[in-house]
Design a protein around this motif. Structure first.
Motif, mmCIF file in Angstrom:
data_model
loop_
_atom_site.group_PDB
_atom_site.id
_atom_site.type_symbol
_atom_site.label_atom_id
_atom_site.label_comp_id
_atom_site.label_asym_id
_atom_site.label_seq_id
_atom_site.Cartn_x
_atom_site.Cartn_y
_atom_site.Cartn_z
ATOM 1 N N UNK A 21 23.587 -71.267 -86.891
ATOM 2 C CA UNK A 21 24.853 -71.900 -86.540
ATOM 3 C C UNK A 21 25.937 -71.744 -87.580
ATOM 4 N N UNK A 22 25.575 -71.306 -88.793
ATOM 5 C CA UNK A 22 26.576 -71.129 -89.844
ATOM 6 C C UNK A 22 27.597 -70.082 -89.422
ATOM 7 N N UNK A 23 28.859 -70.430 -89.529
ATOM 8 C CA UNK A 23 29.899 -69.474 -89.145
ATOM 9 C C UNK A 23 31.192 -69.769 -89.896
ATOM 10 N N UNK A 24 32.061 -68.807 -89.932
ATOM 11 C CA UNK A 24 33.385 -68.976 -90.517
ATOM 12 C C UNK A 24 34.430 -68.646 -89.456
ATOM 13 N N UNK A 25 35.646 -69.190 -89.591
ATOM 14 C CA UNK A 25 36.728 -68.743 -88.707
ATOM 15 C C UNK A 25 37.223 -67.372 -89.169
ATOM 16 N N UNK A 26 38.050 -66.735 -88.383
ATOM 17 C CA UNK A 26 38.655 -65.469 -88.817
ATOM 18 C C UNK A 26 39.482 -65.723 -90.075
ATOM 19 N N UNK A 27 39.293 -64.887 -91.079
ATOM 20 C CA UNK A 27 40.024 -65.030 -92.331
ATOM 21 C C UNK A 27 40.046 -63.687 -93.044
ATOM 22 N N UNK A 28 40.711 -63.648 -94.179
ATOM 23 C CA UNK A 28 40.731 -62.421 -94.984
ATOM 24 C C UNK A 28 40.893 -62.777 -96.455
ATOM 25 N N UNK A 29 40.582 -61.814 -97.318
ATOM 26 C CA UNK A 29 40.722 -61.987 -98.765
ATOM 27 C C UNK A 29 41.705 -60.941 -99.297
ATOM 28 N N UNK A 30 42.544 -61.349 -100.224
ATOM 29 C CA UNK A 30 43.533 -60.421 -100.775
ATOM 30 C C UNK A 30 43.074 -59.780 -102.078
ATOM 31 N N UNK A 31 42.057 -60.378 -102.731
ATOM 32 C CA UNK A 31 41.690 -59.933 -104.081
ATOM 33 C C UNK A 31 40.488 -59.002 -104.140
ATOM 34 N N UNK A 32 39.711 -58.902 -103.063
ATOM 35 C CA UNK A 32 38.494 -58.088 -103.138
ATOM 36 C C UNK A 32 38.021 -57.674 -101.740
ATOM 37 N N UNK A 33 37.141 -56.698 -101.712
ATOM 38 C CA UNK A 33 36.466 -56.298 -100.478
ATOM 39 C C UNK A 33 35.073 -56.923 -100.478
ATOM 40 N N UNK A 34 34.441 -56.991 -99.317
ATOM 41 C CA UNK A 34 33.105 -57.559 -99.182
ATOM 42 C C UNK A 34 32.193 -56.590 -98.421
#
Length: 304
Positions: free
Chosen positions: A157-170
């Motif tokens: 059930x763990x989830x995140x909403x849509x988001x982004x990072x400006x400082x790094x890639x994943x």
């Protein structure tokens, strides 16, 4: 499925309240007419603005509770909120007893609160896992130079909403279990051995839709110490019982700090609440909450 439907109804209700609140602030006369009353305020719209702020706050709170899966809090809020549309209905009908066109709209809101609230409150809790089954291992730290590499377990059930990072890639590499990863609007189902890379400024999400733990190796490039601190803090809060069953901090200021440390930028509807989250995080930092969390959960790992 029932819980998802209730969440969807609550989310749409929250969006509707945000719209109504903004309308009372931007176009008070038209909003008043749609509410079901008409009064001559001599161009003084103070009470219209008060209602607009009330509805805007209520809508934002509903949306936040849905997105963070605060089931019990959402249920209790809906039950307590019954007095609002019920009061609105009584006001409209007392003004004009035959105005059922507007009165039904308020009764519909009463029905949503009376039905969705109890259903959410009665839903069975998800399976919990002992602390020794949930782990986070920092394999390589940014303090050593280079990338941040970590392995962690994601609860069902763990989830995140849509988001982004400006400082790094994943880069996500699934070591065990299954994981759904969204990238630039598309969704990918990853199994053990699969991996996917999310570039900086690229919108993404992840969701463990399975019924078991999912173990993921994450590589952050370039390495980011605050990202590492956020992970250690979240793990510490979970072990101290300060997160819900989905691993989300129970204390709202801790959630705001986690988002701040993660360099997470919101998209879509959540973009509306991003300034508020940033404001809450700044207050928490000023009051020393971030310093306390770092001292409590990061010092032993040498990240503070």
């Amino acid at each position: 499925m029932t819980t998802k439907i209730c969440y969807s109804i609550s989310f749409l209700t929250g969006i509707g309240l945000i719209f109504i609140g903004l309308r009372f602030l931007i176009s008070p006369v038209n909003a008043e007419f749609d509410y079901g009353i008409s009064t001559n305020t001599h161009a003084d719209y103070s009470f219209h603005y008060i209602k607009g702020i009330r509805d805007l706050f209520s809508g934002i709170l509903l949306v936040l509770f849905v997105l963070t899966k605060q089931r019990k809090a959402l249920a209790m809020m809906l039950l307590a909120a019954i007095v609002v549309p019920l009061g609105d209905f009584m006001i409209v009908m007392e003004k004009d007893g035959s105005d059922w066109q507007h009165g039904i709209a308020h009764l519909t809101a009463v029905a949503i609160c009376m039905i969705v609230g109890p259903v959410l409150l009665m839903r069975a809790s998800k399976k919990s896992y002992p602390d020794n089954q949930i782990s986070f291992n920092l394999i390589r730290s940014a303090t050593d130079g280079g990338s941040t590499v970590s392995e962690c377990d994601l609860l069902p059930g763990t989830k995140t909403p849509w988001h982004y990072h400006t400082l790094f890639s994943e880069k996500f590499e699934v070591l065990a279990g299954e994981l759904e990863v969204g990238k630039a609007g598309r969704r990918y189902k990853l199994k053990a051995g699969d991996q996917i890379t999310i570039l900086a400024n690229e919108t993404h999400l992840f969701h463990n839709k399975s019924k078991g733990l999912c173990r993921v190796r994450t590589t952050i490039d370039p390495g980011n110490i605050q990202f590492e601190q956020a992970a250690l803090i979240l793990l510490g809060l979970a072990k101290d019982g300060l997160t819900n069953r989905n691993g989300i901090p129970k204390k709202f200021s801790d959630l705001a700090l986690f988002i701040y440390l993660n360099n997470s930028k919101m998209t879509g509807v959540m973009k509306i609440v991003e300034p508020f989250l940033s404001f809450v995080a700044k207050i928490a930092i000023r009051k020393g909450r971030l310093k306390f969390l770092k001292e409590t959960y990061c010092k032993r790992s040498g990240l503070y």
